[in-house]
Motif scaffolding. Sequence first.
Motif, mmCIF file in Angstrom:
data_model
loop_
_atom_site.group_PDB
_atom_site.id
_atom_site.type_symbol
_atom_site.label_atom_id
_atom_site.label_comp_id
_atom_site.label_asym_id
_atom_site.label_seq_id
_atom_site.Cartn_x
_atom_site.Cartn_y
_atom_site.Cartn_z
ATOM 1 N N THR A 151 0.837 -1.211 0.000
ATOM 2 C CA THR A 151 0.000 0.000 0.000
ATOM 3 C C THR A 151 0.867 1.256 0.000
ATOM 4 O OG1 THR A 151 -1.737 -1.158 1.229
ATOM 5 C CG2 THR A 151 -1.807 1.247 1.238
ATOM 6 N N SER A 154 2.618 1.602 -3.416
ATOM 7 C CA SER A 154 1.654 2.028 -4.437
ATOM 8 C C SER A 154 1.366 3.529 -4.326
ATOM 9 C CB SER A 154 0.346 1.243 -4.305
ATOM 10 O OG SER A 154 0.562 -0.131 -4.552
ATOM 11 N N LYS A 155 1.278 4.020 -3.092
ATOM 12 C CA LYS A 155 1.045 5.442 -2.862
ATOM 13 C C LYS A 155 2.224 6.267 -3.374
ATOM 14 C CE LYS A 155 -0.120 8.749 0.809
ATOM 15 N NZ LYS A 155 -0.354 8.910 2.282
ATOM 16 N N ASP A 156 3.442 5.787 -3.084
ATOM 17 C CA ASP A 156 4.641 6.491 -3.550
ATOM 18 C C ASP A 156 4.707 6.523 -5.078
ATOM 19 O OD1 ASP A 156 5.427 6.984 -0.984
ATOM 20 O OD2 ASP A 156 6.887 5.350 -0.884
ATOM 21 N N ALA A 158 2.214 6.294 -7.176
ATOM 22 C CA ALA A 158 1.169 7.195 -7.685
ATOM 23 C C ALA A 158 1.635 8.639 -7.619
ATOM 24 C CB ALA A 158 -0.120 7.008 -6.881
ATOM 25 N N GLY A 159 2.338 9.005 -6.535
ATOM 26 C CA GLY A 159 2.855 10.363 -6.404
ATOM 27 C C GLY A 159 3.901 10.675 -7.460
ATOM 28 N N GLU A 161 4.129 9.204 -10.406
ATOM 29 C CA GLU A 161 3.428 9.269 -11.690
ATOM 30 C C GLU A 161 2.753 10.624 -11.870
ATOM 31 O OE1 GLU A 161 0.820 5.911 -11.602
ATOM 32 O OE2 GLU A 161 2.340 4.541 -12.412
ATOM 33 N N ASP A 162 2.158 11.160 -10.807
ATOM 34 C CA ASP A 162 1.521 12.484 -10.880
ATOM 35 C C ASP A 162 2.545 13.552 -11.284
ATOM 36 O OD1 ASP A 162 -0.973 11.526 -10.217
ATOM 37 O OD2 ASP A 162 -0.790 11.990 -8.072
ATOM 38 N N TYR A 165 3.416 13.046 -15.082
ATOM 39 C CA TYR A 165 2.343 13.517 -15.959
ATOM 40 C C TYR A 165 2.241 15.044 -15.913
ATOM 41 C CZ TYR A 165 0.734 8.703 -16.599
ATOM 42 O OH TYR A 165 0.651 7.377 -16.932
ATOM 43 N N ARG A 176 -2.005 11.764 -19.351
ATOM 44 C CA ARG A 176 -2.273 10.631 -18.466
ATOM 45 C C ARG A 176 -2.975 9.492 -19.194
ATOM 46 N NH1 ARG A 176 -2.407 9.882 -12.996
ATOM 47 N NH2 ARG A 176 -1.893 12.078 -12.626
#
Length: 212
Positions: A151, A154-156, A158-159, A161-162, A165, A176
């Motif tokens: 978890t 995955s959070k890291d 996602a950050g 990837e943000d 993008y 995206r």
Amino acid sequence: KLRPVFEDEAVEMVMQQAKFDQLVLWNNGIGISPIKFDTVLAANLIRNEWQKINLKDLSMFFLNEPMKKFKDILGKLKTFAEVPFDVAVEYGAHDAIQTFKLRPVLEAKLNEVPALKHIFDIVEMPFYWVLLRMEQVGIVFDPKKLIETSTAVSKDIAGIEDKIYGAVSDKQGFGRESLNLNSPKQIERLLFDELGLPVVKKSSKGQRSTDQ
């Protein structure tokens, strides 16, 4: 016959990919202890990115001495056990000799870069033993901890990837919805064609590498 040698901690062992050999010995009831030098671990630290580190390639590169390949010894036979005894002995002895001869060469290369020598002594050699023990007896595994770690990772991701993008949002075709960060071809086009980053190396097929 060889058990007393392998089990004598006073004997300074040098091996190429020791973990494999020591697992074979252990599975056959021969006690083992950590070795002093693993040529493949040393070679991995000092090699060029294009360089192979199997024993045959290391022997040719560092010693300029060719070796017979396993497939040539095996020929049309199915297993090494079928190889004639004298041929098998010569092949095995040559492997051992070349490993022994590589040690001082690789050690000298490591000593040229103290940081690499430190990694070899403090990380690589002790850690191979940890991995060996894990393969022998397994590990204590906590599924709940794995879920927690997953978890968090995955959070890291996602950050990250943000941020990516956001950085390329003004580039045509790299939004995206259209950019797959797991696609080497798309990342290659983004890095080198759109952003104009320098090409560090190419793959064997001539593609611009996105490894690092």
